[in-house]
Write an enzyme that holds these catalytic residues in place. Sequence first.
Site, PDB file in Angstrom:
ATOM      1  CD1 TRP A   1     -10.379  -1.221  -2.978  1.00  0.00           C
ATOM      2  CD2 TRP A   1     -10.002   1.196  -3.332  1.00  0.00           C
ATOM      3  NE1 TRP A   1     -10.217  -0.534  -1.735  1.00  0.00           N
ATOM      4  CE2 TRP A   1      -9.868   0.849  -2.229  1.00  0.00           C
ATOM      5  CE3 TRP A   1      -9.701   2.308  -3.851  1.00  0.00           C
ATOM      6  CZ2 TRP A   1      -9.830   1.873  -1.211  1.00  0.00           C
ATOM      7  CZ3 TRP A   1      -9.517   3.509  -2.995  1.00  0.00           C
ATOM      8  CH2 TRP A   1      -9.480   3.185  -1.594  1.00  0.00           C
TER       9      TRP A   1
ATOM     10  CG  ASP B   1      -2.173  -0.859   0.753  1.00  0.00           C
ATOM     11  OD1 ASP B   1      -2.608  -1.017  -0.426  1.00  0.00           O
ATOM     12  OD2 ASP B   1      -3.071  -1.304   1.900  1.00  0.00           O
TER      13      ASP B   1
ATOM     14  CG  ASP C   1      -7.838  -3.341  -2.117  1.00  0.00           C
ATOM     15  OD1 ASP C   1      -8.573  -4.246  -2.837  1.00  0.00           O
ATOM     16  OD2 ASP C   1      -8.216  -3.064  -0.872  1.00  0.00           O
TER      17      ASP C   1
HETATM   18  N1  GLY Z   1      -7.528  -1.489   0.904  1.00  0.00           N
HETATM   19  C1  GLY Z   1      -8.230  -2.048   2.023  1.00  0.00           C
HETATM   20  C2  GLY Z   1      -9.462  -1.575   2.056  1.00  0.00           C
HETATM   21  O1  GLY Z   1     -10.431  -0.913   1.145  1.00  0.00           O
HETATM   22  O2  GLY Z   1     -10.147  -1.735   2.985  1.00  0.00           O
END
Ligand code: GLY
Length: 403
Positions: free
Chosen positions: A249, A113, A173
């Site tokens: 996403w 991330d 994501d």
């Molecule tokens: N990227 C983790 C979430 O959206 O919870």
Amino acid sequence: MEIRKWITEKEFATYPEITMAEAKKSMAVCVDKVDAMLKDFTDAFPGPASENNYYVPGPNRSWTSGFWTGEVWLAYENAASPAQKDRFLEAGQRQMASFLERIRTHNDVDHHDMGFMFSPSCVAGYKLTGALTGREAAILAADQLLTRFQPIGGFLQAWGEMGAPDNYRFIIDCLCNLPLLYWASEETGDPGYREIAEKHLHTAMSYVIREDDSTWHTVFMNPATGEFDHGATCQGFRDGSAWARGQAWGVYGTAMAYRYTRKEEYLLAFRRVTGYFLRHLPKDLCPFWDLTFGNGDEKTQPRDSSSAVIAACGLLQMSRLLEDDEAAWCISGAAKLLKAMADGYQSVDSSKSSGQLLHGTYSRKSPYNTCTQEGVDECVIWGDYYFMEGLQRFLSPEWKIYW
Ligand code: GLY
């Protein structure tokens, strides 16, 4: 599928759009809320989700910490006075220093991330102010993201120890982490970052969208052959359902993929994923946490308002890349989502919440998923950020994006 088709369906077609005046008013409320938070959240960071609608200060440790700094920069761009602008600048600079320290000391960065953490904080701060702290931190973060690449399968591994068989997977994501790599290539002149982003993009786009246009949250690859193994959920209701935020996403991520590559197949992917998302919204346009609940059961299932604003940002991103009619439909869709959020979900009263957007859901435990329950029916910090980004994109179509 034509975008025209889904946008003219049922309630969505007749839902009103936010006006410029309404968007300006909503943004002004957001800016004042960010200002009010600075006293507790300049050297400390909110966690991913509020507790009883109030954020608790903590260290810069989460995958979500960058969204708060992103809010500070959006507030900086929309400050009501020079004095207020100075306060946001000072906070943004201090927070970028915190991110530089975090990446230098390798503090909770063993995951994918890096984009969520460093694009809205450090890339944004560098673009807005020229601060080299931001540039250095973001390039180190891009380097760190490269260490997550798995050549067998060609993807960035999301979580866990590299190569661990129970984590040999990517997640949808991650499409929103890729802009950091594209930015790093542009900034340094080194094509290596972009090449890895494109390998991941190719793998992700090959497997993440299902036949009915819904998406897998996570995709396991075979560590020996590099082939698709199976899809599974973590935060969705069950494996075959469409986790609302994963689909959102996907909306933003496919728009970004098209932004960087202009590949026709990614435009088609955007239309499919977005169509599915919009067709599964309830009447008030705020999705339930998993799209399987459709119009839902208010008493047992929470919403995830953050998904609506992420999708709105994706639509507005795509409107910049498309021709006349289709661009207009994207703007219209985003304006409806923003109207729904501003009217029904924005928190305007600081005595009730420190967040911007109520009724988000971070992780909802179900009998069929693997997440732990956290932040259900709370404000979530990325929901607040993307609400502001959506308003900003709507108010300033030429906005210099942070990603
Ligand atoms: N990227 C983790 C979430 O959206 O919870």
